[in-house]
Design a protein around this motif. Structure first.
Motif, PDB file in Angstrom:
ATOM      1  N   THR A  61       2.967 -34.059  36.319  1.00 11.30           N
ATOM      2  CA  THR A  61       2.619 -33.250  35.151  1.00 11.30           C
ATOM      3  C   THR A  61       3.842 -32.819  34.358  1.00 11.30           C
ATOM      4  O   THR A  61       3.723 -32.428  33.210  1.00 11.30           O
ATOM      5  CB  THR A  61       1.831 -31.983  35.555  1.00 11.30           C
ATOM      6  OG1 THR A  61       2.672 -31.148  36.353  1.00 11.30           O
ATOM      7  CG2 THR A  61       0.568 -32.335  36.303  1.00 11.30           C
ATOM      8  N   LEU A  62       5.013 -32.890  34.971  1.00 11.86           N
ATOM      9  CA  LEU A  62       6.243 -32.439  34.329  1.00 11.86           C
ATOM     10  C   LEU A  62       6.676 -33.412  33.238  1.00 11.86           C
ATOM     11  O   LEU A  62       6.738 -34.620  33.456  1.00 11.86           O
ATOM     12  CB  LEU A  62       7.360 -32.305  35.374  1.00 11.86           C
ATOM     13  CG  LEU A  62       8.715 -31.847  34.838  1.00 11.86           C
ATOM     14  CD1 LEU A  62       8.628 -30.425  34.299  1.00 11.86           C
ATOM     15  CD2 LEU A  62       9.773 -31.960  35.915  1.00 11.86           C
ATOM     16  N   ARG A  63       6.960 -32.881  32.069  1.00  9.54           N
ATOM     17  CA  ARG A  63       7.537 -33.648  30.976  1.00  9.54           C
ATOM     18  C   ARG A  63       8.856 -32.986  30.625  1.00  9.54           C
ATOM     19  O   ARG A  63       8.977 -31.764  30.669  1.00  9.54           O
ATOM     20  CB  ARG A  63       6.635 -33.644  29.732  1.00  9.54           C
ATOM     21  CG  ARG A  63       5.228 -34.169  29.963  1.00  9.54           C
ATOM     22  CD  ARG A  63       5.241 -35.652  30.334  1.00  9.54           C
ATOM     23  NE  ARG A  63       3.919 -36.221  30.403  1.00  9.54           N
ATOM     24  CZ  ARG A  63       3.141 -36.242  31.480  1.00  9.54           C
ATOM     25  NH1 ARG A  63       3.564 -35.685  32.609  1.00  9.54           N
ATOM     26  NH2 ARG A  63       1.956 -36.798  31.456  1.00  9.54           N
ATOM     27  N   SER A  64       9.856 -33.781  30.248  1.00 10.55           N
ATOM     28  CA  SER A  64      11.149 -33.184  29.915  1.00 10.55           C
ATOM     29  C   SER A  64      11.929 -34.078  28.968  1.00 10.55           C
ATOM     30  O   SER A  64      11.703 -35.279  28.899  1.00 10.55           O
ATOM     31  CB  SER A  64      11.970 -32.948  31.192  1.00 10.55           C
ATOM     32  OG  SER A  64      12.359 -34.175  31.769  1.00 10.55           O
ATOM     33  N   VAL A  65      12.831 -33.438  28.254  1.00 12.68           N
ATOM     34  CA  VAL A  65      13.847 -34.134  27.466  1.00 12.68           C
ATOM     35  C   VAL A  65      15.161 -33.399  27.702  1.00 12.68           C
ATOM     36  O   VAL A  65      15.177 -32.214  28.038  1.00 12.68           O
ATOM     37  CB  VAL A  65      13.536 -34.186  25.951  1.00 12.68           C
ATOM     38  CG1 VAL A  65      12.286 -34.984  25.673  1.00 12.68           C
ATOM     39  CG2 VAL A  65      13.442 -32.801  25.357  1.00 12.68           C
ATOM     40  N   THR A  88      17.135 -37.068  24.677  1.00 12.22           N
ATOM     41  CA  THR A  88      16.908 -38.259  25.492  1.00 12.22           C
ATOM     42  C   THR A  88      15.756 -37.978  26.440  1.00 12.22           C
ATOM     43  O   THR A  88      15.750 -36.946  27.122  1.00 12.22           O
ATOM     44  CB  THR A  88      18.175 -38.613  26.303  1.00 12.22           C
ATOM     45  OG1 THR A  88      19.292 -38.731  25.405  1.00 12.22           O
ATOM     46  CG2 THR A  88      17.993 -39.916  27.062  1.00 12.22           C
ATOM     47  N   ASN A  89      14.779 -38.906  26.474  1.00 11.43           N
ATOM     48  CA  ASN A  89      13.673 -38.737  27.414  1.00 11.43           C
ATOM     49  C   ASN A  89      13.987 -39.451  28.725  1.00 11.43           C
ATOM     50  O   ASN A  89      14.995 -40.150  28.833  1.00 11.43           O
ATOM     51  CB  ASN A  89      12.333 -39.188  26.807  1.00 11.43           C
ATOM     52  CG  ASN A  89      12.274 -40.669  26.504  1.00 11.43           C
ATOM     53  OD1 ASN A  89      12.968 -41.487  27.104  1.00 11.43           O
ATOM     54  ND2 ASN A  89      11.420 -41.028  25.560  1.00 11.43           N
ATOM     55  N   VAL A  90      13.120 -39.286  29.711  1.00 14.10           N
ATOM     56  CA  VAL A  90      13.379 -39.858  31.039  1.00 14.10           C
ATOM     57  C   VAL A  90      13.322 -41.380  31.039  1.00 14.10           C
ATOM     58  O   VAL A  90      13.827 -42.018  31.963  1.00 14.10           O
ATOM     59  CB  VAL A  90      12.409 -39.289  32.104  1.00 14.10           C
ATOM     60  CG1 VAL A  90      12.631 -37.789  32.273  1.00 14.10           C
ATOM     61  CG2 VAL A  90      10.961 -39.582  31.754  1.00 14.10           C
ATOM     62  N   ARG A  91      12.739 -41.988  29.998  1.00 13.47           N
ATOM     63  CA  ARG A  91      12.676 -43.449  29.904  1.00 13.47           C
ATOM     64  C   ARG A  91      13.870 -44.030  29.149  1.00 13.47           C
ATOM     65  O   ARG A  91      13.981 -45.237  28.978  1.00 13.47           O
ATOM     66  CB  ARG A  91      11.361 -43.871  29.229  1.00 13.47           C
ATOM     67  CG  ARG A  91      10.122 -43.493  30.053  1.00 13.47           C
ATOM     68  CD  ARG A  91       8.820 -43.745  29.301  1.00 13.47           C
ATOM     69  NE  ARG A  91       8.744 -43.137  27.979  1.00 13.47           N
ATOM     70  CZ  ARG A  91       8.539 -41.826  27.753  1.00 13.47           C
ATOM     71  NH1 ARG A  91       8.394 -40.999  28.765  1.00 13.47           N
ATOM     72  NH2 ARG A  91       8.468 -41.362  26.523  1.00 13.47           N
ATOM     73  N   THR A 107      -2.078 -32.832  22.940  1.00 13.24           N
ATOM     74  CA  THR A 107      -1.355 -31.808  23.688  1.00 13.24           C
ATOM     75  C   THR A 107      -0.482 -30.963  22.772  1.00 13.24           C
ATOM     76  O   THR A 107      -0.369 -29.745  22.953  1.00 13.24           O
ATOM     77  CB  THR A 107      -0.476 -32.476  24.770  1.00 13.24           C
ATOM     78  OG1 THR A 107      -1.308 -33.269  25.604  1.00 13.24           O
ATOM     79  CG2 THR A 107       0.269 -31.450  25.599  1.00 13.24           C
ATOM     80  N   VAL A 108       0.107 -31.577  21.770  1.00 18.06           N
ATOM     81  CA  VAL A 108       1.028 -30.859  20.891  1.00 18.06           C
ATOM     82  C   VAL A 108       0.293 -29.804  20.068  1.00 18.06           C
ATOM     83  O   VAL A 108       0.628 -28.616  20.118  1.00 18.06           O
ATOM     84  CB  VAL A 108       1.798 -31.836  19.977  1.00 18.06           C
ATOM     85  CG1 VAL A 108       2.708 -31.075  19.024  1.00 18.06           C
ATOM     86  CG2 VAL A 108       2.594 -32.828  20.800  1.00 18.06           C
ATOM     87  N   SER A 109      -0.712 -30.202  19.301  1.00 19.85           N
ATOM     88  CA  SER A 109      -1.399 -29.219  18.462  1.00 19.85           C
ATOM     89  C   SER A 109      -2.190 -28.215  19.297  1.00 19.85           C
ATOM     90  O   SER A 109      -2.299 -27.046  18.932  1.00 19.85           O
ATOM     91  CB  SER A 109      -2.290 -29.887  17.417  1.00 19.85           C
ATOM     92  OG  SER A 109      -3.309 -30.641  18.023  1.00 19.85           O
ATOM     93  N   ARG A 110      -2.721 -28.645  20.436  1.00 23.94           N
ATOM     94  CA  ARG A 110      -3.432 -27.706  21.317  1.00 23.94           C
ATOM     95  C   ARG A 110      -2.465 -26.632  21.820  1.00 23.94           C
ATOM     96  O   ARG A 110      -2.805 -25.449  21.871  1.00 23.94           O
ATOM     97  CB  ARG A 110      -4.065 -28.422  22.520  1.00 23.94           C
ATOM     98  CG  ARG A 110      -5.104 -29.478  22.193  1.00 23.94           C
ATOM     99  CD  ARG A 110      -6.276 -28.998  21.337  1.00 23.94           C
ATOM    100  NE  ARG A 110      -6.840 -27.752  21.828  1.00 23.94           N
ATOM    101  CZ  ARG A 110      -7.263 -26.755  21.034  1.00 23.94           C
ATOM    102  NH1 ARG A 110      -7.194 -26.863  19.740  1.00 23.94           N
ATOM    103  NH2 ARG A 110      -7.764 -25.671  21.546  1.00 23.94           N
ATOM    104  N   THR A 111      -1.257 -27.022  22.187  1.00 21.39           N
ATOM    105  CA  THR A 111      -0.262 -26.072  22.673  1.00 21.39           C
ATOM    106  C   THR A 111       0.121 -25.090  21.578  1.00 21.39           C
ATOM    107  O   THR A 111       0.220 -23.882  21.816  1.00 21.39           O
ATOM    108  CB  THR A 111       0.982 -26.816  23.195  1.00 21.39           C
ATOM    109  OG1 THR A 111       0.580 -27.700  24.246  1.00 21.39           O
ATOM    110  CG2 THR A 111       2.037 -25.848  23.715  1.00 21.39           C
TER     111      THR A 111
END
Length: 141
Positions: free
Chosen positions: A5-9, A22-25, A124-128
């Motif tokens: 569930t974790l997202r990061s930059v 930079t993203n994890v990919r 997810t963005v607009s909901r947040t």
């Protein structure tokens, strides 16, 4: 929360007023606070809001027909008041066209529902942003 569930930059300063996220990919995005061609953080927020719903709507409609035009415009007013600096009057406008014919008609008919479903449940963005999620900031030694 679990690792799935974790997202990061990661954001690195590259010069005065310039940064690279930079993203994890390994994807990178340059932005800044100066008047050059880079996106500002506020513009990135607008792009994220519009981009999220654009992806959802595109997936739903292009299953039936590829669009002949697909533009999403996101606008808002940057204000400063007793709550601090923030964006108000956020609006996402879709201008999408499909070829004539049965498949294009299906895609046109699906588009409003796809945009609404994305806005109301999927993006997810607009909901947040709409729900309002606390943000914590810390400084590590």
């Amino acid at each position: 929360m679990t690792d799935d569930t974790l997202r990061s930059v990661r954001i690195d300063r590259t010069a005065a007023g310039r940064y690279t996220a930079t993203n994890v990919r390994g994807g990178e995005l340059t932005f800044g606070s100066t008047g050059d061609a880079d996106f500002t953080p506020v513009e990135l927020l607008l792009a994220a809001i519009g981009g999220c719903t654009a992806v959802d709507a595109d997936i739903a409609t292009s299953r039936h027909e590829e669009p002949t035009g697909f533009t999403v415009t996101v606008t808002g007013d940057k204000i400063s008041d007793e709550l601090g600096q923030r964006m108000t009057n956020l609006a996402v406008t879709f201008t999408v066209s499909f070829p004539e014919g049965e498949a294009g008609d299906r895609a046109r008919a699906i588009l409003p529902r796809a945009v609404k479903t994305s806005h109301d449940r999927l993006c997810t963005v607009s909901r947040t942003v709409e729900i309002g999620t606390p943000v914590t900031s810390t400084v590590e030694d």
